[in-house]
Design an enzyme around this catalytic site. Sequence first.
Site, PDB file in Angstrom:
ATOM      1  N   SER A 299       0.430  -6.273  -1.935  1.00 59.01           N
ATOM      2  CA  SER A 299      -0.481  -6.553  -2.924  1.00 59.01           C
ATOM      3  C   SER A 299      -0.958  -5.020  -3.509  1.00 59.01           C
ATOM      4  CB  SER A 299      -1.821  -7.099  -2.808  1.00 59.01           C
ATOM      5  OG  SER A 299      -2.404  -6.486  -1.730  1.00 59.01           O
ATOM      6  N   LYS A 300      -1.211  -5.046  -4.782  1.00 62.40           N
ATOM      7  CA  LYS A 300      -1.621  -3.451  -5.333  1.00 62.40           C
ATOM      8  C   LYS A 300      -3.052  -3.066  -4.863  1.00 62.40           C
ATOM      9  CE  LYS A 300      -3.025  -5.329  -9.971  1.00 62.40           C
ATOM     10  NZ  LYS A 300      -2.708  -5.758 -11.153  1.00 62.40           N
ATOM     11  N   ARG A 301      -3.542  -4.069  -4.085  1.00 66.42           N
ATOM     12  CA  ARG A 301      -4.916  -3.698  -3.609  1.00 66.42           C
ATOM     13  C   ARG A 301      -4.428  -2.672  -2.488  1.00 66.42           C
ATOM     14  NH1 ARG A 301      -6.966  -7.873  -1.257  1.00 66.42           N
ATOM     15  NH2 ARG A 301      -8.636  -6.597  -0.503  1.00 66.42           N
ATOM     16  N   ARG A 515      -7.585   4.387  -4.837  1.00 67.17           N
ATOM     17  CA  ARG A 515      -7.527   3.523  -3.706  1.00 67.17           C
ATOM     18  C   ARG A 515      -7.715   4.394  -2.412  1.00 67.17           C
ATOM     19  NH1 ARG A 515      -3.076   0.638  -4.295  1.00 67.17           N
ATOM     20  NH2 ARG A 515      -2.174   2.314  -3.265  1.00 67.17           N
TER      21      ARG A 515
END
Length: 541
Positions: A299-301, A515
Amino acid sequence: MATKGFEKPSIKPELFFKSSVEREDEISKIFKYNIGSLTNSEDVRYMSQIRTRIAPSPTGDPHVGTAYIALFNKCFARHNQGRFILRIEDTDQERSNKKSENDILKALAWMGLDWDEGPDKGGEFGPYRQSERGTIYSAHINSLIERKKAFRCFCTKERLAEVREKQIKNKDPIGYDGQCLNLSEEEISKNLEQGLQYVIRMVVPEEGECRFEDGLRGEVCINWSQIDMQVLIKSDGLPTYHFANVVDDHLMNITHVIRGEEWINSVPKHLLLYEYFDWEPPAFFHMPLLRNPDKSKLSKRKNPTSIHYYRDAGYQPQALLNYLGMMGWSMPDSREKFSFEEMVSEFDIQRVSLGGPVFDVEKLDWLNGKYLREDLSDQEFWDQFTDWSFCPKRIGKIVPLLRDRVEKFSDVIPLAGFLFGDPPVIAQENFNHGSLSSDECLEILQLSIWELEKIRDWQRECVESSLMLLAKKIGLKPREFLFPLFVSITGKPASTSVIEAITILGLDLCRARVRNSIMILGGLSKKSEKALAKKHKGLCG
Ligand code: GLU
């Protein structure tokens, strides 16, 4: 309703070599169901050839998962002298958009995953964009309704919600209760005359089980009681994924469906449709999903997932392709560096292993480094590097930022280095600020990314207004609000305009930097992320 009970559908090799007589036979059957007027039998030639496809929905950034599935489909087709098709599945009108479609096409081409037939190339089985195939779907759904394999459902949203609530309360399986399954012709005509809205659902056996063969997993068995009476045509008249996908796979002569494992539970519905139409189904192979290093679904998280990120961060497309080839698959001699052509010549789908392959950026970096060292001469390295970093479009945006701020060329790299590569390593102390706590910094960073992700047209004005509006909603002055973004994007508490920098770097590189800063600030637990998402909704809707 009586149980139909599925014969285990074995995939017969002769399917791929049907004679034209047999094919004509099949077409005349289609005529019988009143859809022949749309099928020019002369155009439909049965290819004695393996045909695979990638069928992306253009609803977001080009995902590495799409490239991964495309790679295995293309490899399988090439190994068997077959053809690889690209079909755009854009029946979800609200979420599909042209920009995403263009981005997906460009990104797959950048990776060397070009196709033999597709919306931009044409081919014998087009159109290859589902939004242009409306008449084909209407003809096919009518034939199912006539044969009572599909029915109009006039249930309102409120009724369906009530049924669902009751099922949850009684711990019954969730799904449509069949209210409109046996409406009389009179009732249907009356409802239609009154202009009542309806969807079209497929008839599904209530009992028994569906057994089918997955090319990688062997026999799979799913109870019909777990399968809902799937909506095939929505109230806006558009087909759902399941219907359009099956009709198109058949009409495009797809012989092997290789796709992500998230679709395995849909196979019973698909096989039932093949049976209703009296069509031979393709062979199914469900690939393991890519995982984050913590084994959760990629996931891009947690990981950059957009192919744009890897392009913008300066990866070699061949290395990324090679890395995706290592996801769940290995060369017979276990070597890790191999080209697409080498993968094609050694390809054997049975070598796919089902344990969730971990997409680990550090490992990709190692492999990419090998490509740079082993495959490029000094000249090629320099040419490619300058193409990547100093392309005129990018430089045209950077130079005006620098000219006002430097006194000599030697000032350029220290001032603008972060626009060409990762910013200087930052630590938690870099986020120390007179009036913002580190929790507030963390919040600003996460909320900013969520707001930036909403931007469709990535222009300076849009980036600026989105961030300034957020600052206002949070109740912070622009300078305070931008501080954590400065640190995270540029590595410094102040520098050239951070708004310009975000515009130039693009969403994917910015997301990766933000992030990284969020992790430096201690990360967001699931619980605090949920609370923040709620706050975000309250603030920005
Ligand atoms: N449109 C679907 C997707 O985006 C295709 C799934 C399939 O390959 O059947 O994943």
